[in-house]
Design an enzyme around this catalytic site. Structure first.
Site, PDB file in Angstrom:
ATOM      1  N   GLY A 156       0.830  -1.187   0.145  1.00 27.54           N
ATOM      2  CA  GLY A 156      -0.030   0.149  -0.038  1.00 27.54           C
ATOM      3  C   GLY A 156       0.670   0.912   0.272  1.00 27.54           C
ATOM      4  N   GLU A 264      -9.060  -1.785   4.444  1.00 27.62           N
ATOM      5  CA  GLU A 264      -8.095  -0.952   4.120  1.00 27.62           C
ATOM      6  C   GLU A 264      -6.692  -1.288   3.875  1.00 27.62           C
ATOM      7  OE1 GLU A 264      -9.773   1.699   4.426  1.00 27.62           O
ATOM      8  OE2 GLU A 264     -10.755   1.392   5.841  1.00 27.62           O
ATOM      9  N   CYS A 265      -6.519  -0.487   2.621  1.00 30.87           N
ATOM     10  CA  CYS A 265      -4.837  -0.513   1.933  1.00 30.87           C
ATOM     11  C   CYS A 265      -3.565   0.341   2.872  1.00 30.87           C
ATOM     12  CB  CYS A 265      -5.277  -0.280   0.470  1.00 30.87           C
ATOM     13  SG  CYS A 265      -5.577   1.785   0.296  1.00 30.87           S
ATOM     14  N   GLY A 266      -3.980   1.504   2.731  1.00 29.12           N
ATOM     15  CA  GLY A 266      -3.075   2.176   4.189  1.00 29.12           C
ATOM     16  C   GLY A 266      -3.257   3.912   3.770  1.00 29.12           C
TER      17      GLY A 266
END
Length: 275
Positions: A156, A264-266
């Protein structure tokens, strides 16, 4: 046909117009003087509650109060057309940063071209030129195949977070605030986010935070906005090709991303947690 001419009344989806108060203006001035002051941000978000369900009012207020030093990010995902449409009505030439991870589905690239033309977007495409997909895979392997949090965080950071900051930093007027189309109903982390936050040295405004799934569908239909090609194949959210899939009956939308291991991906949280 795409409806280009709209009114603030219809954009507000039937909600009563809310004027910008002097207290909001004073609150923002205080925020600007005290970068990331937690107490001031909390106070300002309390003041924003009267327009919490009015995305257009939030957008207009943000553009006015930050004197146009506003940009937005987009993924050209399933629901991206909504904020792009809203924002370009309020600020037609708003800089739009799109992060090209190098792993997007071909349909996303095609959809981006459609929306760019239909909405006349001022588009900035950003990618990690230092760490190309080929170099990343050669050194770290296919990070998305690993289930540990560190591999997910590193992917990410390299493919999304760093290119986003690069794109924002390339904008001449150095935007003070970033608009994002996050909604509270999407993930646990987003459910706890305020309308106005602070991340990576910039304010972050979430005009769509309190829009429901039904609001989203109605808006897409109301303005006859183009749909992402993968929506017809059962996708309710889409990111990179290797970490997105169609939703199954009775399944939560976020389970179709990242193998159901992460929400979430960051980009929107500093440390994505394992589900």
């Amino acid at each position: 046909m795409f409806k280009r001419i709209i009114t603030s009344q219809t954009l507000r989806l039937g909600l009563e117009p809310v004027g910008r108060s002097r207290s909001l203006r004073r609150g923002l001035h205080a925020v600007a003087q005290a970068s990331n002051n937690v107490d001031t941000l909390q106070s300002l978000n309390v003041s924003l509650q009267p327009i919490r369900n009015d995305p257009l009012a939030i957008l207009q207020w943000t553009v006015d109060q930050f004197e146009g030093r506003v940009a937005m990010s987009t993924s050209f995902g399933i629901q991206s057309a909504i904020l792009l449409h809203m924002a370009t009505q309020v600020y037609p030439d708003i800089p739009v940063v799109w992060v090209d991870t190098g792993y997007l589905p071909k349909e996303t690239y095609q959809y981006a071209e459609v929306l760019k033309d239909v909405l006349n977007l001022n588009l900035i495409v950003s990618s990690n030129t230092e760490w190309s997909p080929a170099r990343m895979e050669a050194i770290y392997g296919k990070l998305w195949e690993n289930e540990d949090a560190e591999s997910h965080r590193l992917y990410g950071q390299m493919r999304k977070a760093e290119p986003l900051q690069k794109g924002l930093n390339s904008i001449p007027n150095n935007p003070e605030v970033l608009l994002s189309g996050l909604r509270a109903s999407q993930t646990k982390a987003r459910a706890n986010m305020p309308i106005l936050g602070f991340q990576n040295g910039r304010y972050k405004a979430l005009p769509m935070l309190h829009m429901s799934d039904d609001d989203v569908d109605k808006y897409m239909d109301m303005y006859d906005l183009p749909h992402h090609p993968l929506a017809a194949q059962g996708y309710v959210t889409v990111g990179d090709w290797h970490s997105s899939r169609p939703v199954e009956s009775g399944e939560d939308a976020r389970s179709t991303r990242f193998g159901g291991k992460f929400e979430e991906c960051g980009l929107h949280v500093d440390t994505p947690e394992v589900v």
